[in-house]
Design a protein around this motif. Structure first.
Motif, short mmCIF file in Angstrom:
data_model
loop_
_atom_site.label_atom_id
_atom_site.label_comp_id
_atom_site.label_asym_id
_atom_site.label_seq_id
_atom_site.Cartn_x
_atom_site.Cartn_y
_atom_site.Cartn_z
N ARG A 33 0.83 -1.21 0.00
CA ARG A 33 0.00 0.00 0.00
C ARG A 33 0.86 1.26 0.00
O ARG A 33 0.55 2.24 -0.70
N LYS A 34 1.93 1.24 0.77
CA LYS A 34 2.81 2.41 0.85
C LYS A 34 3.49 2.68 -0.50
O LYS A 34 3.56 3.84 -0.96
N ALA A 35 3.97 1.62 -1.16
CA ALA A 35 4.64 1.79 -2.45
C ALA A 35 3.67 2.31 -3.51
O ALA A 35 4.02 3.19 -4.31
N ARG A 36 2.46 1.80 -3.50
CA ARG A 36 1.47 2.27 -4.47
C ARG A 36 1.14 3.74 -4.25
O ARG A 36 0.97 4.50 -5.22
N SER A 37 1.04 4.15 -3.00
CA SER A 37 0.73 5.56 -2.72
C SER A 37 1.87 6.47 -3.17
O SER A 37 1.63 7.57 -3.67
N GLU A 38 3.13 6.00 -3.02
CA GLU A 38 4.28 6.79 -3.47
C GLU A 38 4.26 6.95 -4.98
O GLU A 38 4.53 8.04 -5.51
N ASN A 144 13.70 -0.59 -0.73
CA ASN A 144 13.32 0.80 -0.45
C ASN A 144 13.49 1.66 -1.70
O ASN A 144 14.38 2.50 -1.77
N PRO A 145 12.66 1.44 -2.72
CA PRO A 145 12.81 2.21 -3.96
C PRO A 145 12.43 3.68 -3.75
O PRO A 145 11.36 3.99 -3.26
N THR A 146 13.33 4.56 -4.12
CA THR A 146 13.08 6.00 -4.00
C THR A 146 13.46 6.69 -5.30
O THR A 146 14.20 6.14 -6.12
N MET A 147 12.99 7.91 -5.45
CA MET A 147 13.30 8.68 -6.65
C MET A 147 14.79 9.00 -6.70
O MET A 147 15.40 9.01 -7.79
N LEU A 220 14.69 18.74 -25.41
CA LEU A 220 14.22 17.36 -25.45
C LEU A 220 15.14 16.43 -24.66
O LEU A 220 14.67 15.59 -23.88
N ASP A 221 16.45 16.58 -24.86
CA ASP A 221 17.40 15.72 -24.15
C ASP A 221 17.30 15.94 -22.64
O ASP A 221 17.39 14.99 -21.85
N ASN A 222 17.12 17.17 -22.22
CA ASN A 222 17.00 17.48 -20.79
C ASN A 222 15.75 16.84 -20.19
O ASN A 222 15.79 16.26 -19.09
N ILE A 223 14.64 16.95 -20.91
CA ILE A 223 13.39 16.35 -20.42
C ILE A 223 13.51 14.82 -20.39
O ILE A 223 13.03 14.17 -19.45
N MET A 224 14.16 14.26 -21.41
CA MET A 224 14.27 12.80 -21.48
C MET A 224 15.05 12.23 -20.31
O MET A 224 14.75 11.13 -19.83
N GLN A 225 16.05 12.96 -19.84
CA GLN A 225 16.81 12.47 -18.69
C GLN A 225 15.91 12.32 -17.46
O GLN A 225 16.00 11.33 -16.72
N SER A 226 15.04 13.29 -17.25
CA SER A 226 14.10 13.20 -16.13
C SER A 226 13.07 12.10 -16.38
O SER A 226 12.67 11.37 -15.46
N TYR A 227 12.64 11.99 -17.64
CA TYR A 227 11.64 10.97 -17.97
C TYR A 227 12.20 9.56 -17.77
O TYR A 227 11.51 8.68 -17.24
N ILE A 228 13.45 9.33 -18.14
CA ILE A 228 14.07 8.03 -17.97
C ILE A 228 14.22 7.70 -16.48
O ILE A 228 14.00 6.56 -16.06
N SER A 229 14.56 8.70 -15.68
CA SER A 229 14.61 8.48 -14.23
C SER A 229 13.25 8.06 -13.70
O SER A 229 13.14 7.16 -12.86
#
Length: 299
Positions: A33-38, A144-147, A220-229
């Motif tokens: 439940r905690k992981a889904r909420s994150e 403990n998966p985190t951003m 585009l490259d800058n956004i893609m780096q965040s998107y891949i993360s």
């Protein structure tokens, strides 16, 4: 035949095991439940990133980016592949880890020069045990998966990709399709097909062209780096949720087996106890008859 003391000991042991499996079930349920909420909390941000990428391609469909196949199609890319493999830190989760390992082995059989980047103690132990080299191992990420950890993984993979060391990057993770089933998937992370970000819906035409600073490709490259993360973070969360769901299923099966075993042991215990009581009554009755017979002879 076992005596009542031995059977009672077995019953107590099964009851203790059942308490442990119940506790593990509740812990896995809480973590799920905690992981889904994150994930639900961060999803809107990455949905917005995907929308911006679509907007860029609507404005400049022919933009060149190292993270995408060229507009004319996907040419065959020869070279070394990088593969992120997400496993758990421990077992007791049914076939969760084995399914991921099978996908990784299939990948290695098709592309033997693939470099492995491993999340989870189970994967590290398996590959080390089978003398399969690991390019990079990420510690303490599976439970403990985190951003922040997703960004760390993304940074390492993108650095190798940007330097031209990898022609493609894949990610092997487990997706929980619903509350009853999950499946291990091998997904190409890079490069993307442009069609992945195109939409068939008719949208309002742009009155004025967008201005991209310093350039469309740089934005585009800058956004893609965040998107891949975000993609990696989502895979970590999905895998973690699938692991907890598999663990809950395994603990539920263990509980059912324990209940069945308790029923069988209780029945056996009652039979042995009844047999002991009957034996005792028989011995007392035999003794009483012997005493009466003795008294009659003496009389």
């Amino acid at each position: 035949m076992a005596n009542t003391k031995e059977i009672k000991s077995h019953i107590e042991s099964v009851k203790d095991t059942r308490k442990i499996t119940n506790a593990m079930y509740l812990i896995a349920s809480t973590k799920l439940r905690k992981a889904r909420s994150e994930l639900d909390r961060t999803r809107p941000y990455f949905d917005a990133l995907q929308g911006e990428i679509k907007r860029i391609f609507r404005s400049a469909d022919d933009v060149d980016s190292r993270y995408f196949y060229p507009p004319q199609g996907a040419p065959p890319l020869d070279g070394t592949y990088g593969c992120l493999v997400i496993t758990a830190d421990k077992g007791l989760a049914g076939a969760y880890n084995q399914n991921v390992i099978k996908e990784a082995q299939r990948m290695l059989s098709e592309h033997p020069d693939t470099k492995l980047f491993v999340v989870g103690e189970y994967g590290r132990h398996f590959f080390a045990q089978h003398s399969i080299p690991i390019e990079h191992s990420f510690l303490y990420t599976a439970q403990n998966p985190t951003m922040e950890r997703a960004r760390e993984i993304s940074s390492i993979l993108l650095d190798r990709y940007d330097r031209g060391e990898f022609a493609k990057i894949f990610i092997i993770y487990t997706d929980m399709e619903n509350s009853l089933s999950s499946a291990a998937h091998c997904v190409r992370l890079l490069p993307f097909h442009r069609a992945y970000f195109r939409t068939d819906t008719v949208e309002k035409a742009v009155a004025e062209p967008f201005e991209f600073v310093p350039s469309v490709a740089a934005v585009l490259d800058n956004i893609m780096q965040s998107y891949i993360s975000g993609f990696i973070y989502s895979a970590l969360i999905d895998s973690f949720c699938s692991e907890q769901n598999a663990r809950m299923t395994a603990m539920d099966a263990a509980n059912r087996n324990a209940e069945k075993l308790l029923g069988e042991l209780s029945l056996q215990y009652n039979r042995v106890r009844q047999a002991a009581i009957t034996q005792e009554i028989t011995e007392v009755s035999a003794g009483a008859r012997a005493q009466r017979s003795k008294h009659r002879k003496e009389a």
